[in-house]
Write an enzyme that holds these catalytic residues in place. Structure first.
Site, PDB file in Angstrom:
ATOM      1  N   ARG A   1       7.993   7.020 -40.233  1.00  0.00           N
ATOM      2  CA  ARG A   1       9.082   7.996 -40.343  1.00  0.00           C
ATOM      3  C   ARG A   1       8.987   8.712 -41.691  1.00  0.00           C
ATOM      4  NH1 ARG A   1      13.100  11.093 -37.915  1.00  0.00           N
ATOM      5  NH2 ARG A   1      14.915  11.206 -39.294  1.00  0.00           N
TER       6      ARG A   1
ATOM      7  N   GLU B   1      25.785 -22.575 -27.344  1.00  0.00           N
ATOM      8  CA  GLU B   1      25.088 -23.815 -27.731  1.00  0.00           C
ATOM      9  C   GLU B   1      25.558 -24.325 -29.088  1.00  0.00           C
ATOM     10  OE1 GLU B   1      22.704 -25.497 -26.017  1.00  0.00           O
ATOM     11  OE2 GLU B   1      22.387 -24.103 -24.361  1.00  0.00           O
TER      12      GLU B   1
ATOM     13  N   LEU C   1      28.977 -27.478 -18.514  1.00  0.00           N
ATOM     14  CA  LEU C   1      29.770 -28.293 -19.453  1.00  0.00           C
ATOM     15  C   LEU C   1      31.012 -27.516 -19.887  1.00  0.00           C
ATOM     16  CD1 LEU C   1      30.125 -30.791 -21.308  1.00  0.00           C
ATOM     17  CD2 LEU C   1      28.794 -29.576 -23.042  1.00  0.00           C
ATOM     18  N   THR C   2      30.762 -26.295 -20.421  1.00  0.00           N
ATOM     19  CA  THR C   2      31.859 -25.498 -20.974  1.00  0.00           C
ATOM     20  C   THR C   2      32.858 -25.099 -19.881  1.00  0.00           C
ATOM     21  OG1 THR C   2      30.409 -24.661 -22.692  1.00  0.00           O
ATOM     22  CG2 THR C   2      32.369 -23.352 -22.226  1.00  0.00           C
TER      23      THR C   2
ATOM     24  N   GLN D   1      12.928   2.432 -52.075  1.00  0.00           N
ATOM     25  CA  GLN D   1      13.275   1.069 -52.485  1.00  0.00           C
ATOM     26  C   GLN D   1      14.331   0.432 -51.588  1.00  0.00           C
ATOM     27  OE1 GLN D   1      14.221   1.164 -56.669  1.00  0.00           O
ATOM     28  NE2 GLN D   1      12.129   1.712 -57.241  1.00  0.00           N
TER      29      GLN D   1
END
Lengths: 400, 311
Positions: A284, A379, A144-145, A295
């Site tokens: 880790r 898409e 298409l493109t 945090q």
């Protein structure tokens, strides 16, 4: 569970809202688990090497066909499994948890090649092509493109002109997944006989005047073949035309099918990155503590699981609507837009959690991050999906 | 008969010690014939044993075969197991159940034989309705029928009893072979296979990693210390599967859809006698203590002697 404070070891998969407990049916879970097992066994061990070498794992195509991944929602009489849309979506999720390139291969074959033949083809076309496509005896692609027609497919330059019992096709397509490896192409062209109405044609890739050179040197979707399609006086019989659809709604309805699968695929890529980051953060050690103790790391992980959970629910509801025949293309745009954006954000955050290791091929996050840069644009770009939903809720189109 | 044993002596190249035994496993008696030959090679050795059921010569020669596969479900290996407050079972919260991995090898092998010879594979499970999903997976992989036995079993002996009753009723006698895992990964008793064989009065070959067959006899490979053991056995027999036998297939999409309409029969079989063993208590192993670092060898020796009491 992680959230009752007792253990940090039990949240093994990204199912924070217990969707496995009654939201997905047993059959849907069976499909997902089967694809998951196959991806763990066959895709994940080899995909990095293919991505590094920029090759598609063609050795997987036959297996994917045997497992029923192509055209999985289409009826049994065409050699397909007749899955519902949630099961199909979970299949796309799991394939993309492996790699976007593998999911793209299945998406193109199913949603962009088999679907238009099923929805708009003649009975002869369906009976001939669908079983062969399901078995991967034929590989398809979707044109298409064009180089100068992306978000605005109505501006396409590819033309079909009638010549006796044949059509002659001229034009060029670009960014075509599977183009170079395909046996047939669904080519969309303006039919000069009908005043330039867009029509679809099933074109054999070995037709005289047809070539499909591969587009090399991508930094994204490296384990996927992307091609140009060049059509120079390609002659096809008039029976090659898909008879039952006229105008852009033909290709656009195919894209709706594919975008539906992509909305699920994004969840898969996000899960892969989240699980990698969570596992790494627990193992880790810095400052004598696992970095999951800090945090700033927890905030990233919480963002990830929150967005994954929302994306899962969006995809699930969209699937139910699709099964009930109530889904709109605008709802698909919302889900594709959201799920790919959050997947890309999660991939980038996962890379940060993994620190320098995040760029290494031992971990999947950089490969997913690079893939998702394409998925965000293909898409229907993120921006166009924004404007589709925008037009839907305001009643005012902002893109033309 | 000793001739038959001798014929099998040339099947493998890497035997160091090679002797054949002929075991007649008939109605409750066993006869063992002596060794026949020795060959030289490196550090591998294998034994060849032939098990023959007395009914061998009468066994059917058409190649359509009907197999039973016994399927248990076990907590997913990634599940964190917590013992329930009554110490008699595990806390079910958050535990997902999968097909016992060894039973999955057994199922795959039965499916391969069905594909080779034609016939059927029937699955037998002892448990409650929570088994349905895993039974559906077995049906999606290619099993034809399933029987779910909802009996209040207490131990391996009960399980073997109800399985044998259900299998006999289903096949109207003894199937061509019964496949199951070498053990379940929950309690690891490894008892049901041999007990089943005893109930059917057929040979049992356990911990099998390879199978070759022409449909009349089967050569089964077992892993043993430092080598392999090849056992030839006539159908029918009980096989208990070990990892390495095969790679179980992933159910395909059509299989998953077809499984929806395959029959799962449920039945309850009364257990005639009291259980032969009773589970008293489950306990977690004691927490590992942190290691101790000692200053000198002499102190280590002293502690090993006085504290650990190992020397």
């Amino acid at each position: 569970m992680l959230h009752n404070g007792e253990s940090v070891e039990t949240l093994i998969n990204a199912d924070y809202y217990n969707l496995d407990d009654g939201v997905y049916t047993d059959e849907e879970k069976a499909v997902r688990d089967s694809v998951r097992e196959w991806v763990d066994r066959r895709v994940i061990p080899i995909i990095d090497e293919h991505a590094q070498k920029a090759t598609f794992p063609t050795e997987l195509i036959k297996e994917m066909a045997e497992l029923g991944f192509f055209g999985a929602t289409l009826p049994e009489k065409y050699g397909c499994a007749g899955l519902n849309n949630i099961a199909y979506g979970l299949m796309m999720q799991e394939l993309e948890r492996g790699d976007s390139g593998v999911r793209s291969f299945a998406s193109v074959q199913s949603a962009l090649v088999m679907y238009p033949i099923y929805a708009f083809g003649s009975e002869e076309q369906k009976n001939y092509y669908l079983p062969k496509l399901a078995k991967a005896e034929l590989i398809g692609c979707f044109g298409l493109t064009e180089p100068d027609s992306g978000s605005d497919p109505g501006s396409m330059k590819t033309r079909a002109t009638k010549d006796g019992n044949d059509y002659i096709l001229n034009g060029a397509k670009m960014w075509i997944t599977n183009g170079t490896v395909a046996d047939i192409s669904i080519v969309w062209a303006k039919n000069e006989d009908e005043g330039g109405t867009v029509r679809g044609f099933i074109v054999p890739n070995d037709a005289k005047g047809f070539s499909a050179p591969e587009m090399k040197n991508k930094w994204s979707l490296r384990a996927s073949v992307t091609s140009e399609l060049i059509l120079q006086d390609v002659r096809v019989p008039k029976e090659a035309m898909l008879p039952s659809v006229k105008g852009l709604k033909g290709p656009l309805s195919c894209l709706t099918q594919a975008r539906y699968g992509i909305a699920w695929g994004g969840v898969g890529a996000a899960i892969a990155c989240y699980e990698s980051a969570l596992d790494y953060a627990r193992k880790r050690i810095q400052f004598d503590k696992p970095i999951a103790r800090f945090q700033l790391i927890q905030e990233k992980l919480v963002y990830m699981i929150t967005e994954i959970t929302k994306a899962q629910l969006l995809a699930w509801r969209l699937g139910r609507l699709k099964d009930e025949g109530k889904m709109t293309f605008q709802q698909v745009s919302l889900a594709k837009r959201n799920n790919i954006e959050i997947a890309l954000n999660i991939a980038r955050l996962a890379r940060e959690v993994l620190g320098a290791n995040g760029i290494m091929s031992e971990y999947p996050v950089m490969r997913h991050a690079m893939n998702l840069e394409s998925v965000k644009t293909y898409e229907g770009t993120h921006e166009i999906h924004t404007l589709i939903v925008g037009a839907d809720i305001t009643g005012i189109e902002a893109f033309r | 008969m000793s001739n038959e044993a001798g014929n099998c002596g040339t099947t493998r190249q890497f035997f160091t010690i090679h002797y054949s035994l002929l075991i007649i496993h008939g109605f409750g008696f066993l006869t063992v014939f002596g060794t026949t030959s020795f060959l030289q090679s490196s550090h591998f050795f294998a034994r060849l044993i032939i098990l023959r059921s007395v009914s061998f010569s009468k066994h059917k020669t058409n190649y359509t075969m009907n197999f039973a596969v016994c399927l248990n479900q076990v907590p997913d290996t990634s599940a964190r197991i917590k013992i329930a407050p009554d110490s008699k079972g595990i806390d079910q919260a958050g535990v997902t159940y999968v097909i016992n991995p060894y039973d999955e090898f057994a199922l795959e092998e039965a499916l391969k034989l069905k594909e080779k010879f034609g016939g059927t594979v029937s699955v037998f499970s002892v448990g409650d309705d929570s088994f349905q999903q895993n039974i559906r997976k077995a049906l999606a992989m290619g099993a034809d029928k399933a029987v779910l036995i909802k009996s209040p079993v207490k131990d391996a002996s009960d399980v073997a009893f109800v399985l044998s009753e259900a299998i006999k009723a289903h096949f109207g006698g003894t199937p061509d072979a019964i496949f199951l895992g070498k053990e379940s990964t929950d309690f690891n008793d490894a008892q049901v296979g041999p007990m089943l064989a005893e109930r059917f009065d057929v040979p049992c070959v356990s911990v099998v990693v390879g199978l070759e067959t022409d449909g009349k006899t089967a050569k089964l490979e077992r892993e043993i210390e430092g080598g392999k053991e090849i056992i030839e056995v006539a159908f029918p027999f009980v096989l208990t599967a070990q990892k390495g036998l095969n790679l179980p297939r992933v159910p395909n999409m059509k299989g998953i859809m077809a499984a929806k309409t395959k029959p799962i029969e449920t039945k309850e079989i009364a257990i005639p006698s009291a259980p032969k063993s009773v589970l008293l208590n489950l306990d977690k192993p004691p927490q590992k203590q942190a290691g101790k670092i000692v200053a000198s060898a002499s102190e280590l020796v002293k502690l090993l002697r006085a504290e650990a009491k190992v020397i």
